[in-house]
Write a protein that holds these residues in place. Structure first.
Motif, PDB file in Angstrom:
ATOM      1  N   UNK A 191       4.653   9.757   4.524  1.00 56.03           N
ATOM      2  CA  UNK A 191       3.454   8.928   4.597  1.00 56.03           C
ATOM      3  C   UNK A 191       3.541   7.745   3.635  1.00 56.03           C
ATOM      4  N   UNK A 192       4.209   7.932   2.507  1.00 57.55           N
ATOM      5  CA  UNK A 192       4.472   6.803   1.606  1.00 57.55           C
ATOM      6  C   UNK A 192       5.389   5.799   2.294  1.00 57.55           C
ATOM      7  N   UNK A 193       6.434   6.279   2.957  1.00 55.53           N
ATOM      8  CA  UNK A 193       7.343   5.377   3.666  1.00 55.53           C
ATOM      9  C   UNK A 193       6.605   4.588   4.737  1.00 55.53           C
ATOM     10  N   UNK A 194       5.740   5.256   5.480  1.00 55.68           N
ATOM     11  CA  UNK A 194       4.970   4.556   6.512  1.00 55.68           C
ATOM     12  C   UNK A 194       4.125   3.445   5.904  1.00 55.68           C
ATOM     13  N   UNK A 195       3.448   3.746   4.792  1.00 55.83           N
ATOM     14  CA  UNK A 195       2.627   2.738   4.124  1.00 55.83           C
ATOM     15  C   UNK A 195       3.485   1.580   3.618  1.00 55.83           C
ATOM     16  N   UNK A 245      -5.563  11.011   9.026  1.00 54.72           N
ATOM     17  CA  UNK A 245      -6.484  10.556   7.985  1.00 54.72           C
ATOM     18  C   UNK A 245      -5.764   9.626   7.009  1.00 54.72           C
ATOM     19  N   UNK A 246      -4.561  10.016   6.630  1.00 54.30           N
ATOM     20  CA  UNK A 246      -3.811   9.247   5.648  1.00 54.30           C
ATOM     21  C   UNK A 246      -3.415   7.887   6.205  1.00 54.30           C
ATOM     22  N   UNK A 247      -2.998   7.849   7.465  1.00 53.09           N
ATOM     23  CA  UNK A 247      -2.575   6.588   8.071  1.00 53.09           C
ATOM     24  C   UNK A 247      -3.737   5.618   8.267  1.00 53.09           C
ATOM     25  N   UNK A 248      -4.909   6.136   8.656  1.00 54.17           N
ATOM     26  CA  UNK A 248      -6.051   5.266   8.985  1.00 54.17           C
ATOM     27  C   UNK A 248      -6.958   5.029   7.786  1.00 54.17           C
ATOM     28  N   UNK A 249      -7.259   6.074   7.044  1.00 48.05           N
ATOM     29  CA  UNK A 249      -8.186   5.962   5.913  1.00 48.05           C
ATOM     30  C   UNK A 249      -7.472   5.705   4.584  1.00 48.05           C
ATOM     31  N   UNK A 250      -6.173   5.961   4.549  1.00 51.06           N
ATOM     32  CA  UNK A 250      -5.424   5.761   3.313  1.00 51.06           C
ATOM     33  C   UNK A 250      -5.580   6.874   2.310  1.00 51.06           C
ATOM     34  N   UNK A 251      -6.061   8.034   2.744  1.00 50.05           N
ATOM     35  CA  UNK A 251      -6.279   9.156   1.833  1.00 50.05           C
ATOM     36  C   UNK A 251      -5.956  10.469   2.531  1.00 50.05           C
ATOM     37  N   UNK A 252      -5.277  11.363   1.819  1.00 46.67           N
ATOM     38  CA  UNK A 252      -5.056  12.701   2.334  1.00 46.67           C
ATOM     39  C   UNK A 252      -6.377  13.478   2.313  1.00 46.67           C
ATOM     40  N   UNK A 253      -6.584  14.406   3.243  1.00 43.35           N
ATOM     41  CA  UNK A 253      -7.814  15.212   3.231  1.00 43.35           C
ATOM     42  C   UNK A 253      -7.970  15.924   1.893  1.00 43.35           C
ATOM     43  N   UNK A 276      -0.520   2.611  -2.998  1.00 42.80           N
ATOM     44  CA  UNK A 276       0.195   1.968  -1.890  1.00 42.80           C
ATOM     45  C   UNK A 276      -0.310   2.499  -0.555  1.00 42.80           C
ATOM     46  N   UNK A 277      -0.479   3.811  -0.464  1.00 43.24           N
ATOM     47  CA  UNK A 277      -0.972   4.426   0.773  1.00 43.24           C
ATOM     48  C   UNK A 277      -2.382   3.943   1.098  1.00 43.24           C
ATOM     49  N   UNK A 278      -3.226   3.853   0.089  1.00 44.05           N
ATOM     50  CA  UNK A 278      -4.609   3.413   0.298  1.00 44.05           C
ATOM     51  C   UNK A 278      -4.678   1.964   0.771  1.00 44.05           C
ATOM     52  N   UNK A 279      -3.781   1.131   0.289  1.00 41.31           N
ATOM     53  CA  UNK A 279      -3.856  -0.307   0.557  1.00 41.31           C
ATOM     54  C   UNK A 279      -3.170  -0.716   1.860  1.00 41.31           C
ATOM     55  N   UNK A 280      -2.437   0.192   2.491  1.00 43.19           N
ATOM     56  CA  UNK A 280      -1.628  -0.203   3.648  1.00 43.19           C
ATOM     57  C   UNK A 280      -1.848   0.757   4.811  1.00 43.19           C
ATOM     58  N   UNK A 281      -2.977   0.586   5.484  1.00 44.65           N
ATOM     59  CA  UNK A 281      -3.335   1.447   6.603  1.00 44.65           C
ATOM     60  C   UNK A 281      -2.963   0.772   7.923  1.00 44.65           C
ATOM     61  N   UNK A 282      -2.954   1.561   8.989  1.00 43.44           N
ATOM     62  CA  UNK A 282      -2.418   1.096  10.268  1.00 43.44           C
ATOM     63  C   UNK A 282      -3.478   0.392  11.116  1.00 43.44           C
ATOM     64  N   UNK A 283      -2.977  -0.349  12.109  1.00 37.88           N
ATOM     65  CA  UNK A 283      -3.852  -1.045  13.065  1.00 37.88           C
ATOM     66  C   UNK A 283      -4.210  -0.164  14.259  1.00 37.88           C
TER      67      UNK A 283
END
Length: 477
Positions: A191-195, A245-253, A276-283
């Protein structure tokens, strides 16, 4: 009512599963290459030989009316070493695919990573090593800069849950480990890599949109008791939420993190990485749908994670997480030879649930049925595949009528390909690939049927049937 003309219809593939040419033109070994050779397991050294049939395959997609082609790039074909050296022959190969798509009027829908990790990163711990995630940013940036002038739809990672759980928890995919701590670390690093991939895309100012693709398993309880609903939450966190949740909201449950922290080391979740995860969410979200799952509250027994990889009809997998939930099977549903439940209504409810929760555009990025099929000179009469696809497209269209923002539908797969540890026996393609030296392409009946679906924008789909039991393949009946 037909879908909008901008809706994408197409087939999907993945680099390792179809390209072959495993050591050609500067490509270095992937983790799959090395592990399958080491264990003498069925491999994709040749697979569908897409590497040498690209122009033919794109021409067939055009013949079938496809408006998009979802494919993945191979990290070990593009980046040669840990220093980040670019293999220009690999770039040229994907330019060939993208240019052929442009000439055919087909939109390339490109996944940056679909499981084939360079062996030079696997040697250092693969996805359990944060350095792999950090290196992904460079790899993704190389891809955007090489292809971003013609590609508008990007996916960072395909199915984070599936390959990490099978590789680090179940232990039947490379690196064949069974270690929950490694699974947690690998999942976080993915998930870090995705962000970081999203970050590189945004910093580069590239046109288009970027998302992630998830192996979507909508979860349902066996009843409305509080025990079942708690089990559903556990199962949803296990199957879906830690990715979506992590990809769209930028936070793990937070409840999942809290639960895991009681037993496992979560020091990999460093504050700078969480930012980094919080600041880079998907479209957008791509949802690969094959099956839903019913669960009940866990009562007793140890964690069991087992899948049917034999293709013998009647065998069922078993998923039970101690203290969390237990998967159960509906006796009224049909199953494929590989134990996958056939349940299009689950897709309808799952799409509504996902859109209501995330409010981002959705794609069905994979949907299909794997069967035993002999590819000869005559087309395969795959009525069972047509029935399966029709029922699932009907469910998608009903969800769209109810307000779900769907942007595309991709059949898995465009042509027959290597189905991971199930080899080439498990065939998903609209186009058959013969087991001969020429790897002849033989379109199946479903290929012609799907062309009609595209031409009518889905208007030819009978929506009255999918709530009944769909037709299974002859071997599944």
């Amino acid at each position: 009512m037909a879908v909008d003309k901008g809706f994408l219809w197409g087939g999907a593939t993945a680099s390792y599963q179809c390209e072959g040419a495993w050591d050609a033109d500067g490509k270095v070994p992937s983790n799959w290459d090395w592990w399958l050779h080491e264990r003498e397991l069925p491999n994709a050294d040749v697979a569908s030989d897409h590497y040498h049939h690209v122009l033919e395959d794109i021409a067939l997609a055009k013949e079938g009316g496809h408006t998009a082609y979802r494919f993945s790039l191979s990290w070990p074909r593009i980046i040669k070493d840990r220093e980040g050296t670019v293999n220009e022959a690999g770039i040229a190969f994907y330019n060939k695919i993208i240019d052929a798509c442009a000439e055919a009027g087909i939109e390339p829908f490109v996944t940056v990573f679909h499981w084939d990790l360079p062996m030079y990163w696997e040697e250092l711990g693969g996805w359990t090593n944060t350095q792999t995630a950090l290196a992904f940013e460079h790899y993704a940036r190389v891809c955007y800069e090489a292809f971003g002038d013609r590609v508008r739809s990007w996916v960072t990672i395909n199915e984070p849950k599936w390959f990490t759980s099978r590789g680090y928890l179940v232990g039947d995919y490379p690196p064949f480990h069974q270690n929950a701590q490694e699974y947690i670390q690998a999942g976080f690093n993915i998930m870090l890599a995705s962000a970081l991939g999203v970050k590189a895309f945004r910093e580069g100012g590239f046109e288009g949109s970027i998302g992630i693709v998830h192996s979507y398993t909508p979860v349902y309880g066996i009843d409305d008791t509080i025990e079942s609903q708690i089990a559903v939450r556990y199962a949803d966190n296990f199957n879906n939420n830690w990715v979506l949740d992590t990809a769209v909201f930028g936070e793990f449950p937070i409840d999942l993190v809290t639960e895991l922290s009681r037993t496992y080391d979560l020091s990999c979740m460093k504050p700078e990485y969480l930012r980094i995860i919080k600041a880079n969410t998907v479209d957008f979200l791509g949802l690969n749908y094959y099956s839903s799952t019913d669960v009940k509250a866990w009562t007793e027994g140890e964690t069991t994670l087992r899948f049917n990889t034999s293709g013998k009809g009647g065998e069922r997998g078993k998923i039970m997480v101690k203290g969390w939930f237990e998967q159960v099977y509906n006796p009224h549903h049909k199953f494929t030879d590989w134990g996958m439940e056939i349940y299009p209504e689950g897709l309808y409810h799952g799409l509504k649930k996902a859109f209501d929760k995330y409010h981002v555009p959705l794609y069905i990025s994979e949907n299909g049925i794997g069967c035993y099929e002999d590819i000869v000179d005559e087309p395969v009469h795959d009525d069972y595949r047509i029935s399966f696809l029709q029922d699932h497209i009907a469910a998608m269209l009903d969800a769209m009528d109810d307000g779900v923002d769907m942007r595309g539908y991709f059949v898995w797969s465009l042509f027959d390909l290597y189905s991971w540890i199930s080899g080439m026996e498990k065939r998903y393609g609209l186009i058959g690939v013969a087991d001969d030296e020429e790897h002849r392409r033989v379109p199946k009946d479903s290929f012609t049927w799907f062309k009609r679906v595209i031409e009518t924008g889905g208007d030819c789909i009978d929506r009255s049937q999918y709530k009944d039991e769909p037709v299974a393949s002859p071997e599944s009946a």
